[in-house]
Design a protein around this motif. Structure first.
Motif, mmCIF file in Angstrom:
data_model
loop_
_atom_site.group_PDB
_atom_site.id
_atom_site.type_symbol
_atom_site.label_atom_id
_atom_site.label_comp_id
_atom_site.label_asym_id
_atom_site.label_seq_id
_atom_site.Cartn_x
_atom_site.Cartn_y
_atom_site.Cartn_z
ATOM 1 N N UNK A 1 0.877 -1.176 0.000
ATOM 2 C CA UNK A 1 0.000 0.000 0.000
ATOM 3 C C UNK A 1 0.912 1.223 0.000
ATOM 4 N N UNK A 2 1.570 1.412 -1.105
ATOM 5 C CA UNK A 2 2.663 2.378 -1.159
ATOM 6 C C UNK A 2 2.164 3.813 -1.206
ATOM 7 N N UNK A 3 2.942 4.673 -0.559
ATOM 8 C CA UNK A 3 2.746 6.107 -0.751
ATOM 9 C C UNK A 3 3.247 6.473 -2.149
ATOM 10 N N UNK A 4 2.933 7.685 -2.607
ATOM 11 C CA UNK A 4 3.405 8.133 -3.926
ATOM 12 C C UNK A 4 4.929 8.080 -3.982
ATOM 13 N N UNK A 5 5.566 8.561 -2.905
ATOM 14 C CA UNK A 5 7.036 8.540 -2.860
ATOM 15 C C UNK A 5 7.553 7.112 -2.889
ATOM 16 N N UNK A 6 6.871 6.208 -2.165
ATOM 17 C CA UNK A 6 7.290 4.806 -2.145
ATOM 18 C C UNK A 6 7.145 4.161 -3.509
ATOM 19 N N UNK A 7 6.033 4.443 -4.208
ATOM 20 C CA UNK A 7 5.810 3.876 -5.540
ATOM 21 C C UNK A 7 6.867 4.348 -6.527
ATOM 22 N N UNK A 8 7.267 5.607 -6.416
ATOM 23 C CA UNK A 8 8.292 6.145 -7.292
ATOM 24 C C UNK A 8 9.607 5.391 -7.136
ATOM 25 N N UNK A 9 9.906 4.982 -5.915
ATOM 26 C CA UNK A 9 11.152 4.248 -5.667
ATOM 27 C C UNK A 9 11.165 2.901 -6.384
ATOM 28 N N UNK A 10 10.005 2.267 -6.531
ATOM 29 C CA UNK A 10 9.936 1.022 -7.307
ATOM 30 C C UNK A 10 10.160 1.315 -8.790
ATOM 31 N N UNK A 11 9.649 2.454 -9.250
ATOM 32 C CA UNK A 11 9.776 2.802 -10.665
ATOM 33 C C UNK A 11 11.229 3.018 -11.065
ATOM 34 N N UNK A 12 12.058 3.533 -10.144
ATOM 35 C CA UNK A 12 13.451 3.822 -10.516
ATOM 36 C C UNK A 12 14.381 2.625 -10.272
ATOM 37 N N UNK A 13 13.830 1.501 -9.803
ATOM 38 C CA UNK A 13 14.611 0.254 -9.670
ATOM 39 C C UNK A 13 13.882 -0.858 -10.437
ATOM 40 N N UNK A 14 13.792 -0.735 -11.779
ATOM 41 C CA UNK A 14 12.942 -1.653 -12.558
ATOM 42 C C UNK A 14 13.392 -3.110 -12.509
ATOM 43 N N UNK A 15 14.688 -3.372 -12.315
ATOM 44 C CA UNK A 15 15.148 -4.773 -12.332
ATOM 45 C C UNK A 15 14.500 -5.580 -11.212
ATOM 46 N N UNK A 16 14.302 -4.942 -10.045
ATOM 47 C CA UNK A 16 13.635 -5.659 -8.957
ATOM 48 C C UNK A 16 12.238 -6.092 -9.401
ATOM 49 N N UNK A 17 11.499 -5.161 -10.007
ATOM 50 C CA UNK A 17 10.132 -5.462 -10.440
ATOM 51 C C UNK A 17 10.095 -6.539 -11.505
ATOM 52 N N UNK A 18 11.039 -6.490 -12.436
ATOM 53 C CA UNK A 18 11.089 -7.517 -13.492
ATOM 54 C C UNK A 18 11.310 -8.894 -12.865
ATOM 55 N N UNK A 19 12.256 -8.969 -11.945
ATOM 56 C CA UNK A 19 12.506 -10.254 -11.272
ATOM 57 C C UNK A 19 11.283 -10.720 -10.486
ATOM 58 N N UNK A 20 10.606 -9.756 -9.853
ATOM 59 C CA UNK A 20 9.457 -10.105 -9.012
ATOM 60 C C UNK A 20 8.333 -10.710 -9.845
ATOM 61 N N UNK A 21 8.050 -10.121 -11.019
ATOM 62 C CA UNK A 21 6.902 -10.590 -11.811
ATOM 63 C C UNK A 21 7.245 -11.769 -12.716
ATOM 64 N N UNK A 22 8.528 -12.005 -12.979
ATOM 65 C CA UNK A 22 8.892 -13.110 -13.883
ATOM 66 C C UNK A 22 9.204 -14.403 -13.143
ATOM 67 N N UNK A 23 9.152 -14.396 -11.825
ATOM 68 C CA UNK A 23 9.340 -15.620 -11.061
ATOM 69 C C UNK A 23 8.017 -16.010 -10.397
ATOM 70 N N UNK A 24 8.023 -17.161 -9.740
ATOM 71 C CA UNK A 24 6.757 -17.679 -9.211
ATOM 72 C C UNK A 24 6.073 -16.664 -8.300
ATOM 73 N N UNK A 25 4.765 -16.788 -8.232
ATOM 74 C CA UNK A 25 3.956 -15.829 -7.474
ATOM 75 C C UNK A 25 4.360 -15.838 -6.007
ATOM 76 N N UNK A 26 4.437 -14.652 -5.448
ATOM 77 C CA UNK A 26 4.778 -14.503 -4.030
ATOM 78 C C UNK A 26 3.704 -15.176 -3.174
ATOM 79 N N UNK A 27 4.144 -15.934 -2.173
ATOM 80 C CA UNK A 27 3.192 -16.576 -1.253
ATOM 81 C C UNK A 27 3.862 -16.787 0.091
ATOM 82 N N UNK A 28 3.051 -17.134 1.061
ATOM 83 C CA UNK A 28 3.528 -17.435 2.420
ATOM 84 C C UNK A 28 3.078 -18.857 2.762
#
Length: 381
Positions: A180-207
Motif C-alpha cells: 500500500x505504497x505512498x506516492x514517494x514509495x511507488x516512485x522508488x519502485x519505478x526507478x529500480x525496474x530490475x527488482x520489479x522484473x525479477x518479481x513478476x517473472x518468477x513464481x507468485x509470491x506466497x507465504x
C-alpha cells in the motif's frame, strides 16, 4: 559496485541499497521508533575488549560446535527471517543452500516465502522452524505437527512479537503485504525496474507456512493485521510449557532478555534460548542481547543452550559472544543484505568472509577450537 567489491557488512549493505527499491531496503534496515536499540546492538560489542594469548600453536582451527543437539561447522547460524523472496527471487532457497555449503543451521519463518517441507527435503543441514503463538490453539498444534512431519528437529517460538513494533520507515513508504505504497514509495519502485522484473517473472509470491492454514491472499490479511489480529497477546508461561511438552524435542525461545525469564525457560523444559531484541525492531530503548549475555550465562548456562542475535557485523563480535558463553550466534541482516544484493552467491560470499575472519581472529586469540574461548579472554570497559 559489484559483488566482488564487497568485503564486509557495510559493503553488502551498500550494494543492497543500490539494488532494492527503498521501501524494501528500509524494511530490512529499519528498527522501531528512534532506532536507538538498533544502533546499540552493534555498538554494545565495542564496550568489550578481547585479550589474546600468543605462542599457542594455532595452525589448525576448528570452528565447529553443537547447539540444541545440532552439530554445525560454524558457530554462527542464519536466523529465521520473514519475506525473503521480496528481497531476492531466490529467497529462502538461497539461504538454505548457502547454509548447507558452510555446514551450518538455518531457520525458516512462519512468514517465510518457501515451504519448510521443500527445504527439509532438499537440504541435509539442520533446519529450525520459527513460529508465533496464535489465538487459535488448533493452528499452533497444526503448525508444529507440520514441522514434525517435515523432519525438523528444532522448534523456535518467538516471544517478543505479541504485537508489531512501531517501524516508522515502513509507515513513511507504505510498505506492507500487500503493498500500500505512498506516492514517494511507488516512485522508488519505478526507478529500480530490475527488482520489479525479477518479481513478476518468477513464481507468485506466497507465504506457504501460513497459506496452508490461513487465507493470507489478496487484501484479506496484511502482515500488520496478522500481528494485531491473529497472534495472542495473552500468551503465558503455562501455554509455552504445554507446547514444549507437546513438541517433545529441542525447543527454543527467541526473544528472552531477562535473567528471570531465562531461568523460567529452563524450568519448563526449553533446551535453548536466543537473547534477542528482534534486531531493534520491537521495543526501542531495550537492552542489547550482548549486554545481557554474561549475567544470563552465569545464571543458566549449565542448564540450557544460550544463543544471541542482533548487531553482529564482524568475526570479533562472534568471538566475544562465544568467550562469554554463547553456544552460537544468529545472523540476520548480515545475510539479508547479501541475499538482496546477489542471491545465493551474495550469502556465500558474506558467510565465507565471516569464516575467514573467524579463522584469522581465532589464531590471533591463540585458540584452535571455539571451546577454548573463555570468559577470562574478554574485558568490559
Amino acid at each position: 559496485m559489484r559483488l566482488n567489491d564487497c568485503h564486509n557488512f557495510h559493503d553488502f549493505q551498500t550494494l543492497a541499497r543500490k539494488r532494492l527499491p527503498s521501501p524494501i531496503y528500509n524494511y530490512i534496515a529499519g528498527g522501531a521508533d528512534d532506532e536507538v536499540t538498533l544502533r546499540a546492538n552493534t555498538s554494545s560489542f565495542e564496550r568489550c575488549d578481547l585479550i589474546p594469548n600468543v605462542l599457542r600453536g594455532v595452525e589448525d582451527v576448528d570452528l565447529s560446535t553443537t547447539v540444541m543437539g545440532q552439530k554445525i561447522d560454524l558457530p554462527v547460524y542464519l536466523s529465521p527471517t520473514a519475506l525473503q523472496r521480496l528481497f531476492h527471487h531466490q529467497g529462502e532457497r538461497a539461504t538454505a543452500a548457502a547454509a548447507e555449503k558452510f555446514g551450518t543451521m538455518f531457520g525458516v519463518s512462519s512468514l517465510g516465502t518457501v515451504s519448510m517441507e521443500e527445504l527439509a527435503k532438499k537440504h541435509s543441514n539442520p533446519q529450525v522452524y520459527q513460529f508465533y503463538f496464535h489465538k487459535d490453539r488448533g493452528l499452533n498444534h497444526a503448525m508444529m505437527q507440520k514441522a514434525k512431519e517435515s523432519g525438523i528437529k528444532v522448534m523456535m517460538l518467538t516471544v517478543d512479537s505479541i504485537t508489531g513494533g512501531n517501524r516508522e520507515r515502513d509507515l513513511r513508504t507504505g510498505f506492507s503485504i500487500p503493498f500500500r505504497l505512498t506516492v514517494a514509495g511507488a516512485l522508488q519502485f519505478a526507478i529500480k525496474p530490475m527488482w520489479g522484473i525479477n518479481y513478476v517473472t518468477h513464481e507468485k509470491f506466497s507465504l506457504p507456512q501460513l497459506d496452508a492454514h490461513i487465507d493470507m491472499k489478496g487484501d484479506s490479511l496484511t502482515i500488520g493485521r496478522y500481528f494485531t489480529e491473529m497472534l495472542d497477546p495473552s500468551m503465558t508461561w503455562d501455554d509455552v510449557e504445554k507446547m514444549v511438552a507437546e513438541w517433545g524435542g529441542e525447543f527454543c525461545l527467541k526473544g528472552v532478555m531477562s535473567v528471570e525469564d531465562a531461568k523460567r525457560a529452563a524450568d519448563i523444559g526449553c533446551t535453548g534460548i536466543v537473547l534477542s531484541n528482534h534486531g531493534g525492531r520491537q521495543l526501542d530503548g531495550s537492552t542489547t542481547a550482548f549486554d545481557q549475555l554474561d549475567e544470563i550465562v552465569q545464571a543458566v548456562g549449565d542448564r540450557i543452550d544460550v544463543m544471541i542475535d542482533g548487531g553482529v557485523q564482524r568475526g570479533t563480535h562472534v568471538l566475544k559472544a562465544l568467550a562469554i558463553g554463547a553456544k552460537a550466534v544468529g545472523l540476520g541482516r548480515y545475510y539479508l543484505f547479501p541475499l538482496a544484493a546477489a542471491g545465493q552467491a551474495g550469502i556465500e560470499r558474506a558467510v565465507g568472509k565471516l569464516k575467514e575472519e573467524l579463522v584469522r581472529d581465532m589464531r590471533l586469540m591463540g585458540c584452535t577450537s571455539v571451546n577454548q574461548l573463555t570468559r577470562d579472554m574478554v574485558k568490559f570497559k
